[in-house]
Design a protein around this motif. Structure first.
Motif, short mmCIF file in Angstrom:
data_model
loop_
_atom_site.label_atom_id
_atom_site.label_comp_id
_atom_site.label_asym_id
_atom_site.label_seq_id
_atom_site.Cartn_x
_atom_site.Cartn_y
_atom_site.Cartn_z
N ALA A 152 0.84 -1.20 0.00
CA ALA A 152 0.00 0.00 0.00
C ALA A 152 0.86 1.25 0.00
N GLU A 153 0.53 2.20 -0.87
CA GLU A 153 1.26 3.47 -0.91
C GLU A 153 0.72 4.40 0.17
N VAL A 154 1.62 5.07 0.86
CA VAL A 154 1.26 6.01 1.93
C VAL A 154 1.48 7.43 1.41
N PRO A 155 0.50 8.32 1.59
CA PRO A 155 0.67 9.70 1.12
C PRO A 155 1.90 10.38 1.74
N VAL A 156 2.60 11.14 0.93
CA VAL A 156 3.80 11.83 1.39
C VAL A 156 3.50 12.71 2.61
N ARG A 157 2.35 13.35 2.62
CA ARG A 157 2.00 14.26 3.72
C ARG A 157 1.86 13.56 5.07
N ASP A 158 1.69 12.21 5.06
CA ASP A 158 1.48 11.48 6.31
C ASP A 158 2.77 11.04 6.98
N ILE A 159 3.89 11.19 6.29
CA ILE A 159 5.16 10.69 6.82
C ILE A 159 5.76 11.71 7.78
N ASP A 160 6.08 11.25 8.98
CA ASP A 160 6.59 12.15 10.02
C ASP A 160 8.11 12.30 9.99
N ARG A 199 13.94 14.82 -5.22
CA ARG A 199 12.56 14.95 -5.70
C ARG A 199 11.56 14.60 -4.60
N PHE A 200 11.88 13.59 -3.81
CA PHE A 200 10.94 13.18 -2.75
C PHE A 200 10.84 14.25 -1.66
N LEU A 201 11.99 14.70 -1.16
CA LEU A 201 11.98 15.70 -0.08
C LEU A 201 11.47 17.05 -0.57
N GLY A 202 11.57 17.29 -1.87
CA GLY A 202 11.08 18.54 -2.43
C GLY A 202 9.61 18.49 -2.82
N HIS A 203 8.95 17.37 -2.56
CA HIS A 203 7.53 17.23 -2.88
C HIS A 203 6.72 18.27 -2.11
N GLY A 204 5.79 18.90 -2.78
CA GLY A 204 5.03 19.99 -2.17
C GLY A 204 4.24 19.60 -0.94
N GLU A 205 3.91 18.31 -0.80
CA GLU A 205 3.11 17.87 0.34
C GLU A 205 3.96 17.30 1.49
N PHE A 206 5.27 17.23 1.29
CA PHE A 206 6.11 16.66 2.34
C PHE A 206 6.25 17.64 3.50
N ARG A 207 5.89 17.19 4.69
CA ARG A 207 5.96 18.02 5.89
C ARG A 207 6.79 17.34 7.00
N GLY A 208 7.42 16.23 6.70
CA GLY A 208 8.14 15.48 7.71
C GLY A 208 9.52 16.02 7.99
N LEU A 209 10.24 15.30 8.83
CA LEU A 209 11.59 15.69 9.23
C LEU A 209 12.60 14.78 8.54
#
Length: 222
Positions: free
Chosen positions: A136-144, A169-179
Motif C-alpha cells: 500500500a502506498e502512503v501519502p507523502v504528507r502522512d510521513i513524520d 525529488r521526494f523531499l522537495g515534494h510539495g506535500e512533504f511536511r516530515g523531518l
C-alpha cells in the motif's frame, strides 16, 4: 542547468570515489558496530519517539544499516514505509532515472533478523530490496520522519547521493511536511560539499558519535 551548479559532475564523481574508498577500508564488523550506535542514538531521539510513520531504506553494503531501527519501530507500534522506484528501473518506456520518483510503500511488521527474510520485500534489478507491487502506498504528507542515506553530507545538511536525484525529488515534494534525518558514518561528513539549486537538505545528521542539529549547529550526543 550545469552553468548554475557549483558542483560539477567531475567534482561529485571524485567525491564519490574518495568516500567509497574510505568506506571500503572499513571491515563489515566496524560498519555493523557503527550502525548499531547510530540506531541507538535514533532510539533516544525525541522526533523518532514522537513519529507515527517513519520512512526507512534498505541499506547497500557500505551504507548505515537502519534495519534494527525498523524492528524497534514496529515494537513501539509505529508504521514503517520504504521507498519503491516508480516506474520500475526495468520499465523501457521511461529511459531516464530523472523521470522516475520514489513512492512510500508500507512494510507490514515481520520480526525477522534480516530484511532478505521479509516476505513482502523483493530485489529490484539493481539488487536493492523494495516493497512488492502489492504494498500500500502512503501519502507523502502522512510521513513524520524520513531516514535519508547518502554518499556524503556536509555540516549545512547538504547531501551528495548517487546521482539519480530520487531523494531530492521526494523531499522537495510539495506535500512533504516530515523531518528529514540523514544517516552517515563520520567518514561521510564534510565541512562543505558542492551543491546544486535543486538539492534538498536534511535537518539532522545521525552518526555513530551523536546527532547533529543542522539548524541549531550543535551536536546532541547521547
Amino acid at each position: 542547468p550545469a552553468s548554475q551548479c557549483p558542483g560539477s559532475p567531475e567534482q561529485k564523481s571524485d567525491l564519490r570515489r574518495i568516500v567509497t574508498e574510505s568506506l571500503a577500508a572499513m571491515t563489515p564488523e566496524v560498519r555493523r558496530t557503527k550502525s548499531q550506535r547510530i540506531v541507538q542514538h535514533l532510539l533516544d531521539f525525541e522526533p523518532f519517539q514522537q513519529a507515527r510513520i517513519i520512512m526507512a531504506y534498505m541499506a547497500l553494503e557500505m551504507e548505515v544499516d537502519p534495519w534494527q531501527l525498523v524492528r524497534e519501530a514496529w515494537v513501539l507500534g509505529k508504521r514503517v514505509v520504504l521507498p519503491r522506484i516508480h516506474p520500475p528501473l526495468d520499465c523501457p518506456k521511461v529511459p531516464s532515472v530523472h523521470n522516475r520518483h520514489l513512492r512510500a510503500c508500507e512494510l507490514p511488521p515481520q520480526h525477522v533478523d534480516h530484511p532478505e527474510d521479509h516476505a513482502d520485500l523483493r530485489p529490484d534489478i539493481m539488487g536493492i530490496l523494495e516493497p512488492k507491487d502489492t504494498a500500500a502506498e502512503v501519502p507523502v504528507r502522512d510521513i513524520d520522519l524520513v531516514l535519508v542515506p547518502c554518499v556524503a553530507f556536509d555540516r549545512r545538511g547538504c547531501r551528495l547521493g548517487k546521482g539519480g536525484g530520487f531523494y531530492d525529488r521526494f523531499l522537495g515534494h510539495g506535500e512533504f511536511r516530515g523531518l528529514p534525518v540523514g544517516l552517515a558514518f563520520s567518514e561521510q561528513v564534510f565541512n562543505s560539499l558542492p551543491t546544486c539549486p535543486h538539492d534538498q537538505q536534511v535537518s539532522f545528521i545521525a552518526t555513530e558519535t551523536g546527532i547533529f542539529d543542522i539548524n541549531g549547529a550543535a551536536k546532541r550526543d547521547t
